[in-house]
Design a protein around this motif. Structure first.
Motif, short mmCIF file in Angstrom:
data_model
loop_
_atom_site.label_atom_id
_atom_site.label_comp_id
_atom_site.label_asym_id
_atom_site.label_seq_id
_atom_site.Cartn_x
_atom_site.Cartn_y
_atom_site.Cartn_z
N VAL A 520 0.86 -1.19 0.00
CA VAL A 520 0.00 0.00 0.00
C VAL A 520 0.89 1.23 0.00
CG1 VAL A 520 -1.78 1.31 1.21
CG2 VAL A 520 -1.82 -1.20 1.28
N ARG A 521 0.78 2.02 -1.03
CA ARG A 521 1.51 3.29 -1.12
C ARG A 521 0.48 4.42 -1.26
NH1 ARG A 521 7.07 3.05 -2.37
NH2 ARG A 521 7.90 1.38 -1.04
N ILE A 522 0.67 5.48 -0.49
CA ILE A 522 -0.34 6.52 -0.42
C ILE A 522 0.27 7.89 -0.69
CG2 ILE A 522 -2.13 7.56 1.03
CD1 ILE A 522 -1.36 4.78 2.75
N VAL A 523 -0.41 8.66 -1.52
CA VAL A 523 -0.08 10.07 -1.74
C VAL A 523 -1.02 10.90 -0.88
CG1 VAL A 523 0.10 11.95 -3.41
CG2 VAL A 523 0.59 9.58 -4.12
N MET A 524 -0.46 11.75 -0.02
CA MET A 524 -1.27 12.64 0.80
C MET A 524 -0.91 14.08 0.44
SD MET A 524 -1.10 10.74 4.51
CE MET A 524 -1.46 8.99 4.64
N LEU A 525 -1.90 14.81 -0.04
CA LEU A 525 -1.67 16.18 -0.50
C LEU A 525 -2.47 17.13 0.36
CD1 LEU A 525 -0.38 17.95 -2.78
CD2 LEU A 525 -2.54 17.69 -4.01
N ASP A 526 -1.78 18.04 1.05
CA ASP A 526 -2.46 19.03 1.88
C ASP A 526 -3.10 20.09 1.02
OD1 ASP A 526 -1.52 17.70 4.09
OD2 ASP A 526 0.14 19.07 4.47
N ALA A 527 -4.12 20.73 1.57
CA ALA A 527 -4.73 21.88 0.90
C ALA A 527 -3.75 23.06 0.90
CB ALA A 527 -6.02 22.27 1.61
N GLN A 528 -4.03 24.03 0.07
CA GLN A 528 -3.21 25.23 -0.01
C GLN A 528 -3.57 26.19 1.11
OE1 GLN A 528 -3.93 27.67 -3.46
NE2 GLN A 528 -3.06 29.46 -2.44
N PRO A 529 -2.61 26.59 1.97
CA PRO A 529 -2.89 27.67 2.92
C PRO A 529 -3.21 28.95 2.16
CG PRO A 529 -0.86 26.50 3.47
CD PRO A 529 -1.25 26.07 2.09
N ILE A 530 -4.08 29.77 2.70
CA ILE A 530 -4.56 30.93 1.96
C ILE A 530 -3.46 31.93 1.66
CG2 ILE A 530 -5.20 32.32 3.98
CD1 ILE A 530 -7.79 33.04 2.41
N HIS A 531 -2.38 31.92 2.45
CA HIS A 531 -1.31 32.90 2.30
C HIS A 531 -0.11 32.35 1.54
CE1 HIS A 531 -0.49 30.48 5.81
NE2 HIS A 531 0.73 30.95 5.92
N ARG A 532 -0.21 31.14 0.99
CA ARG A 532 0.88 30.56 0.24
C ARG A 532 0.37 30.02 -1.09
NH1 ARG A 532 3.42 27.06 5.22
NH2 ARG A 532 4.22 28.83 6.45
N GLN A 533 1.27 29.86 -2.05
CA GLN A 533 0.89 29.35 -3.37
C GLN A 533 1.51 27.98 -3.61
OE1 GLN A 533 -1.34 30.67 -5.62
NE2 GLN A 533 -1.80 32.03 -3.90
N THR A 534 1.61 27.20 -2.54
CA THR A 534 2.13 25.85 -2.64
C THR A 534 1.23 24.89 -1.87
OG1 THR A 534 3.54 26.15 -0.68
CG2 THR A 534 4.52 26.65 -2.84
N GLN A 535 1.37 23.60 -2.17
CA GLN A 535 0.66 22.56 -1.43
C GLN A 535 1.67 21.49 -1.03
OE1 GLN A 535 -3.17 22.76 -4.32
NE2 GLN A 535 -3.36 21.25 -2.69
N GLN A 536 1.70 21.17 0.26
CA GLN A 536 2.63 20.18 0.78
C GLN A 536 2.12 18.77 0.47
OE1 GLN A 536 5.53 21.11 2.61
NE2 GLN A 536 5.01 23.19 1.97
N TYR A 537 3.04 17.85 0.28
CA TYR A 537 2.65 16.46 0.05
C TYR A 537 3.51 15.53 0.91
CZ TYR A 537 6.82 15.32 -2.71
OH TYR A 537 8.11 15.08 -3.10
N ARG A 538 3.00 14.31 1.13
CA ARG A 538 3.73 13.24 1.80
C ARG A 538 3.47 11.95 1.05
NH1 ARG A 538 0.38 15.63 4.94
NH2 ARG A 538 -0.73 13.89 5.91
N LEU A 539 4.49 11.14 0.90
CA LEU A 539 4.35 9.79 0.34
C LEU A 539 4.57 8.81 1.48
CD1 LEU A 539 6.34 10.11 -3.03
CD2 LEU A 539 3.95 10.64 -2.55
N VAL A 540 3.61 7.90 1.64
CA VAL A 540 3.60 7.01 2.81
C VAL A 540 3.44 5.56 2.36
CG1 VAL A 540 2.35 6.42 4.92
CG2 VAL A 540 2.62 8.83 4.27
N ASP A 541 4.26 4.71 2.95
CA ASP A 541 4.06 3.27 2.83
C ASP A 541 3.35 2.80 4.09
OD1 ASP A 541 4.83 0.34 3.33
OD2 ASP A 541 5.54 0.62 1.29
#
Length: 578
Positions: A520-541
């Protein structure tokens, strides 16, 4: 679009199956752009009937109240405070039982069409406490008989309140208001079960109906304070939702929603919501205009509604907000937040039309302002720190900006989940195969689901990151499943919230299933904070934990086509243990 049969893309399955995932999404995306999901008319009528049943149910329950008479005599009693109180509690019950948001095939729930009560009255199912390491007596992820009993008690108390008569003939009411002990009990049980399982609190739409129950509680002190507090909560809902849509994602929501709209049926109309069909399926001018125009309505008109105190300005504002919510309602959006829109229309009439003269200057205590600060403060925190606050209390409704996840599952992992968790519904792929008759036929709706996700900006990032999540493994060995679908099976309710498919759920499933590394491999993508133009991600086994994290730029997602899975990725941390 047929009356009973779904309108699906016509492809040569043998040739289509030879393509890459991105290539296979292309005909699905083009079909979605001019047809939508192809939902049968009969299914839309089913949801219309469900809305009618919701309205009729509220109507009949209100009429059981002593002092409120006449099925057609609505003008005489619609503005009674106890009517608003009962509709709030009735809608909370409707949602927390599972009949509201997330119900049925338009949320990929086929067998059965709902979870919720079928899970939460059953010990042994998975629960997700919000702060297990901070709140005593909330640790663990297994639902106990106590949890089921508290949930059942909440349902019982809601029913008791719905069939109670008013007490305390205070100023502003002729039939009284609900006894305060009933509202306190509802709030206490909702808080208790919410601390044991955040999913139930979210499913009850605690940010709306919980907050409004607090407002209703003020009626035992002052009906005026109740009306002001309820108006302020509605104001936060509208302004919070509008603020969250001040981003680059929302036009993509509009184009996707309008292409799936059952009212605008001609294909040439749907195509106009895209830049240049069929080659450029980014939002077109019509989508961008509608996104900005609707955001302006949601952000500005409620201010007129609140501060005008009636008159022609208040009347026009009320009419505009009724049209605004009816517009959403008539599109039958995926996730089906239908009754919520009906409730907001009722609130416009019951609060702002029924009591136009009551405003801030009429308060008898600062309690409405205190409630406003708490609810609005939660919205602010949710937009600044989206990983910490669900998009529901953060009021980021349909803004195109919420936490998401994509699960890459091997057949052995799928079998372990089906075997080892207590669930009512089977895994999503199995449901599709059963509904469509074969694994081959189920590929089309599965890829239509991929196209829907890819039409939203975060979909481009999810499918790009999926390659990295499966790096070193044969991608053909995996089935990609939206985190929402996993949540639907594992915990019984889903509504676009990635907070329910994060590491907490992974740990609960790992404990029960014992996945091997790579299963099981999972992509987790956070929402964009209103004051930034990026979205954080994590890859999890699921077996070994997080092995990569970083971010993607929003600008790189909004400039790409739905099938483009080559979004630039900025890696901040990577483990060699893949």
């Amino acid at each position: 679009m047929g009356f009973l049969k779904q309108n699906t893309p016509q492809v040569d399955l043998e040739e289509w199956n030879k393509g890459t995932r991105a290539e296979k999404i292309i005909p699905m995306a083009r079909h979605w752009a001019e047809v939508g999901f192809g939902t049968p008319v009969a299914l839309h009528l089913f949801y219309v009937a469900k809305i009618a049943a919701y309205i009729l149910g509220a109507w009949l329950i209100v009429l059981t109240t002593t002092g409120i008479d006449g099925f057609t005599n609505v003008a005489q009693w619609y503005a009674e405070p106890i009517v608003f109180q009962k509709v709030v509690l009735y809608t909370m019950l409707f949602e927390v039982v599972g009949f509201g948001c997330g119900f049925g095939p338009l949320n990929n729930r086929f067998f059965p069409p709902m979870g919720s009560i079928l899970y939460w009255l059953r010990p042994g199912t998975i629960r997700l406490p919000p702060w297990p390491n901070r709140i005593p007596l909330t640790k663990g992820d297994r639902r106990t008989a106590f949890d089921a009993a508290v949930y059942g008690a909440l349902l019982v108390v809601l029913l008791v309140a719905l069939f109670s008569d008013g007490t305390g003939l205070a100023a502003g009411t002729e039939v009284g208001v609900l006894p305060a002990w009933q509202l306190w009990t509802v709030l206490g049980l909702l808080a208790l079960i919410g601390l044991r399982d955040k999913v139930i609190f979210l499913a009850a739409r605690g940010e709306v109906y919980g907050s409004l129950t607090v407002a209703c509680l003020l009626a035992s002190h002052s009906v005026v304070d109740m009306i002001v507090a309820a108006k302020l909560v509605c104001l936060v809902i509208w302004l919070g939702a509008a603020t969250s849509k001040l981003n680059k994602h929302f036009p993509f929501v509009i184009s996707t929603m309008m292409s799936n709209n059952p009212v605008f049926r001609p294909r040439w109309i749907k195509r106009r919501f895209f830049e240049h069909f069929p080659d450029d399926l980014r939002p077109g001018r019509a989508s961008r205009f509608l996104a900005h125009f609707s955001t302006a309505i949601e952000g500005l008109v409620p201010l007129v509604l609140f501060f005008s105190h009636g008159g022609w300005a208040g009347g026009i504002a009320a009419f505009v907000m009724l049209c605004f919510h009816f517009g959403i309602l008539s599109s039958i959006p995926m996730g089906v937040p239908l009754e919520w829109n009906v409730f907001m229309m009722f609130s416009v009439v019951a609060l702002f039309v029924g009591h136009p003269d009551i405003g801030l200057g009429d308060m008898t205590s600062p309690l409405p302002i205190l409630l406003f600060v708490v609810v609005a403060g939660t919205v602010v925190l949710g937009n600044l720190f989206p990983r910490k606050v669900s998009f529901l209390p953060g009021m980021r409704y349909y803004a195109g900006n919420w936490d998401t996840s994509l699960w890459c599952l091997t057949p052995s992992a799928d079998a372990k989940i089906a075997k080892n968790i207590v669930a009512i519904a089977s895994m999503p792929a199995a449901q599709l195969e059963k509904f469509y008759g074969s694994k081959e036929a189920a590929q089309i709706p599965m890829y239509m689901g991929y196209a829907f996700r890819a039409f939203n900006t975060h979909g481009r990032a999810l499918f790009t990151l999926a390659h990295r999540a499966m790096a070193g493994h044969n991608e053909d060995d995996y089935t990609l499943t939206d985190g929402e679908r996993i949540v639907s099976t594992a915990i019984g309710w889903n509504f676009g919230d990635g907070h329910m498919s994060n590491e907490q759920l992974v740990a609960a499933l790992q404990q029960r299933c014992g996945f091997e590394p790579g299963e099981v491999r999972i992509v987790m993508l956070d929402a964009q904070p209103i004051h930034r133009q990026t979205q954080q991600y994590r890859l999890v086994d699921a077996a070994t934990g997080e092995f990569e994290s970083g971010y993607v730029d929003v600008a790189d997602m909004v400039t790409r086509q739905p099938w483009d899975d080559t979004v630039p990725v900025h890696v901040l941390r990577s483990s060699t243990l893949r």
